[in-house]
Motif scaffolding. Structure first.
Motif, PDB file in Angstrom:
ATOM      1  N   HIS A  83      29.166  44.092  30.412  1.00 44.09           N
ATOM      2  CA  HIS A  83      29.633  43.248  31.513  1.00 44.09           C
ATOM      3  C   HIS A  83      28.480  42.403  32.055  1.00 44.09           C
ATOM      4  O   HIS A  83      28.633  41.199  32.316  1.00 44.09           O
ATOM      5  CB  HIS A  83      30.226  44.117  32.624  1.00 44.09           C
ATOM      6  CG  HIS A  83      31.065  43.360  33.615  1.00 44.09           C
ATOM      7  ND1 HIS A  83      30.517  42.646  34.659  1.00 44.09           N
ATOM      8  CD2 HIS A  83      32.421  43.207  33.712  1.00 44.09           C
ATOM      9  CE1 HIS A  83      31.496  42.091  35.366  1.00 44.09           C
ATOM     10  NE2 HIS A  83      32.661  42.415  34.818  1.00 44.09           N
ATOM     11  N   THR A 137      36.257  51.569  38.861  1.00 45.35           N
ATOM     12  CA  THR A 137      35.497  50.358  39.157  1.00 45.35           C
ATOM     13  C   THR A 137      34.095  50.775  39.559  1.00 45.35           C
ATOM     14  O   THR A 137      33.924  51.563  40.490  1.00 45.35           O
ATOM     15  CB  THR A 137      36.154  49.556  40.288  1.00 45.35           C
ATOM     16  OG1 THR A 137      37.480  49.202  39.907  1.00 45.35           O
ATOM     17  CG2 THR A 137      35.361  48.291  40.573  1.00 45.35           C
ATOM     18  N   VAL A 193      35.288  50.005  34.260  1.00 47.17           N
ATOM     19  CA  VAL A 193      34.699  50.808  33.189  1.00 47.17           C
ATOM     20  C   VAL A 193      35.406  52.158  33.142  1.00 47.17           C
ATOM     21  O   VAL A 193      36.440  52.353  33.774  1.00 47.17           O
ATOM     22  CB  VAL A 193      33.178  50.999  33.409  1.00 47.17           C
ATOM     23  CG1 VAL A 193      32.475  49.641  33.464  1.00 47.17           C
ATOM     24  CG2 VAL A 193      32.889  51.795  34.678  1.00 47.17           C
ATOM     25  N   LYS A 217      27.798  43.367  41.943  1.00 48.67           N
ATOM     26  CA  LYS A 217      29.018  42.986  41.241  1.00 48.67           C
ATOM     27  C   LYS A 217      29.774  44.262  40.862  1.00 48.67           C
ATOM     28  O   LYS A 217      29.228  45.361  40.945  1.00 48.67           O
ATOM     29  CB  LYS A 217      28.703  42.180  39.981  1.00 48.67           C
ATOM     30  CG  LYS A 217      28.037  40.842  40.247  1.00 48.67           C
ATOM     31  CD  LYS A 217      28.023  39.975  38.999  1.00 48.67           C
ATOM     32  CE  LYS A 217      29.424  39.521  38.613  1.00 48.67           C
ATOM     33  NZ  LYS A 217      29.405  38.476  37.551  1.00 48.67           N
ATOM     34  N   GLU A 262      29.645  49.965  28.902  1.00 54.72           N
ATOM     35  CA  GLU A 262      30.534  48.920  29.425  1.00 54.72           C
ATOM     36  C   GLU A 262      29.848  48.112  30.529  1.00 54.72           C
ATOM     37  O   GLU A 262      30.034  46.887  30.613  1.00 54.72           O
ATOM     38  CB  GLU A 262      31.814  49.567  29.961  1.00 54.72           C
ATOM     39  CG  GLU A 262      32.697  50.162  28.870  1.00 54.72           C
ATOM     40  CD  GLU A 262      33.913  50.869  29.429  1.00 54.72           C
ATOM     41  OE1 GLU A 262      35.041  50.509  29.037  1.00 54.72           O
ATOM     42  OE2 GLU A 262      33.743  51.778  30.271  1.00 54.72           O
ATOM     43  N   ALA A 270      32.571  46.126  37.923  1.00 54.90           N
ATOM     44  CA  ALA A 270      33.131  46.063  36.573  1.00 54.90           C
ATOM     45  C   ALA A 270      34.136  47.197  36.392  1.00 54.90           C
ATOM     46  O   ALA A 270      33.948  48.291  36.922  1.00 54.90           O
ATOM     47  CB  ALA A 270      32.028  46.164  35.533  1.00 54.90           C
ATOM     48  N   HIS A 286      27.651  39.584  29.680  1.00 57.74           N
ATOM     49  CA  HIS A 286      28.606  38.482  29.819  1.00 57.74           C
ATOM     50  C   HIS A 286      28.325  37.658  31.068  1.00 57.74           C
ATOM     51  O   HIS A 286      28.729  36.485  31.154  1.00 57.74           O
ATOM     52  CB  HIS A 286      30.036  39.018  29.856  1.00 57.74           C
ATOM     53  CG  HIS A 286      30.524  39.542  28.532  1.00 57.74           C
ATOM     54  ND1 HIS A 286      30.150  38.985  27.332  1.00 57.74           N
ATOM     55  CD2 HIS A 286      31.358  40.572  28.225  1.00 57.74           C
ATOM     56  CE1 HIS A 286      30.734  39.641  26.335  1.00 57.74           C
ATOM     57  NE2 HIS A 286      31.468  40.609  26.852  1.00 57.74           N
ATOM     58  N   SER A 287      27.626  38.275  32.040  1.00 58.37           N
ATOM     59  CA  SER A 287      27.240  37.558  33.255  1.00 58.37           C
ATOM     60  C   SER A 287      25.916  36.827  33.086  1.00 58.37           C
ATOM     61  O   SER A 287      25.397  36.251  34.038  1.00 58.37           O
ATOM     62  CB  SER A 287      27.145  38.535  34.431  1.00 58.37           C
ATOM     63  OG  SER A 287      28.399  39.127  34.708  1.00 58.37           O
ATOM     64  N   SER A 309      32.445  46.655  21.648  1.00 58.39           N
ATOM     65  CA  SER A 309      32.460  45.311  22.229  1.00 58.39           C
ATOM     66  C   SER A 309      32.129  44.222  21.220  1.00 58.39           C
ATOM     67  O   SER A 309      32.320  43.034  21.498  1.00 58.39           O
ATOM     68  CB  SER A 309      31.460  45.245  23.394  1.00 58.39           C
ATOM     69  OG  SER A 309      31.791  46.174  24.399  1.00 58.39           O
TER      70      SER A 309
END
Length: 358
Positions: free
Chosen positions: A118, A73, A64, A60, A114, A62, A121-122, A150
């Motif tokens: 991320h 990215t 950051v 994936k 970060e 993110a 959150h996944s 965060s």
């Protein structure tokens, strides 16, 4: 000769583990021999791809910040079981800066925090963290700040850990065993490689000591002298001090996840390697870990490298054969060009590996 395992670390700055192994196997007739390729990493360069390959996950991305707080990215991995795989160098790596930009007084691990958020959150709560290749020496303070940012409703990092991250666990993949500060600490041993001057090293070491004192008051413990606290410029310390974290040899962890020991059944030869092999290879690095496991099954191990020194020491420890793929007369700056490295690997394969198969 029926079965060969290729388990070779990356040739840093030149070829990934997968590229090295493909360069060898492409010159072999797979109809004549069973070839098993295992992408390798001890927690540094190539760690993300190697672990995701072994664990059957996906990559994936993110948004950051890099070590100088520029937007980038960065990739990380998620396995089918919901474990996040983070190669910290993707967010705070030395290679994300030019030689002129490198300054561990300024470089931050903010992007690592970060990536963790991320992944949370996944849905991830278990993390495998690779600590190699960092360009930072901030003791993980940047990472902690990103996590704090965060959760603005929480009062401090301890509250966040107790309330928001209490179910998170971290496995740290690294072979570094240095403490946070002192003569063998993160600043004195690793910061010069990241652009630090002698004066910077002294200040960074003092900063680390001060940060450890402050952190001990916050968390009620002090992990600054534990093995691995100095990994990745003290990022290892932040994980040990603030989170539920355990260190594992990156090489052993990957070998376990790859099912390496079971794959050894019926194997005739293991080929391992790295960019530069010398006596330090025997200090828990990936080829040494492969050697020890293979020795228990009486399977011969060959070691290849871009360059080899102290070969007698390596042979005395049990490697059956040791090869440098680079001709002695070839300068290193030429040898690390990927196309030339592939030609050198092809030449070595034809000269040394094909004859024992035919």
């Amino acid at each position: 000769m029926k079965k060969i395992i290729l388990a070779i670390d990356s040739f840093k700055g030149c070829m990934t583990s997968e590229e090295v192994e493909n360069a060898i196997s492409s010159n072999l007739n797979s109809k004549e021999i069973e070839i098993h390729k295992i992408p390798m990493s001890d927690g540094g360069e190539g760690m993300l791809e190697a672990f995701i390959s072994a664990m059957g996950g996906k990559i994936k991305e993110a948004n950051v910040h890099d070590p100088l707080m520029r937007p980038i990215t960065a990739p990380y991995g998620i396995t089918s079981g919901g474990t996040a795989v983070i190669e910290t160098a993707k967010a705070c790596g030395l290679t994300l800066m030019t030689a002129e930009e490198r300054n561990p007084m300024k470089a931050s691990t903010y992007g690592v925090g970060e990536l963790i958020i991320h992944a949370m959150h996944s849905g991830c709560r278990n993390f495998i963290i690779g600590l190699g290749g960092s360009g930072t020496s901030d003791c993980g303070a940047g990472m902690l700040r990103a996590i704090s940012d965060s959760f603005p409703a929480e009062k401090n990092i301890k509250d966040i850990i107790c309330n928001e991250m209490k179910n998170c666990s971290f496995t740290l993949a690294s072979d570094v065993r240095n403490p946070l500060y002192g003569p063998e600490g993160a600043a004195r041993i690793f910061a010069p490689q990241k652009g630090a001057t002698e004066n910077m090293v002294a200040e960074l070491d003092e900063r680390a000591k001060k940060f450890a004192c402050e952190s001990a008051l916050i968390m009620g413990k002090d992990t600054s002298h534990e093995p691995g606290a100095g990994a990745a410029g003290g990022l290892g310390y932040a994980f040990l001090q603030y989170f539920h974290s355990t260190f594992r040899s990156g090489a052993d962890l990957l070998l376990d996840l790859s099912g390496f020991d079971s794959l050894l059944d019926g194997t005739d030869l293991v080929i391992t390697g790295e960019g530069h092999a010398d006596a330090q290879t025997l200090m828990g690095k990936l080829p040494e870990r492969l050697l020890r496991r293979s020795q228990r099954h009486n399977i011969p191990v060959w070691l290849i490298a871009g360059r080899v020194s102290q070969s007698n020491k390596l042979l005395s420890e049990g490697f059956q054969r040791i090869y440098s793929i680079t001709p002695e007369c070839m300068p290193t700056e030429k040898a690390v060009i990927p196309d030339i490295a592939r030609e050198n690997i092809k030449r070595w394969t034809e000269a040394h590996l094909l004859p024992i198969i035919r």
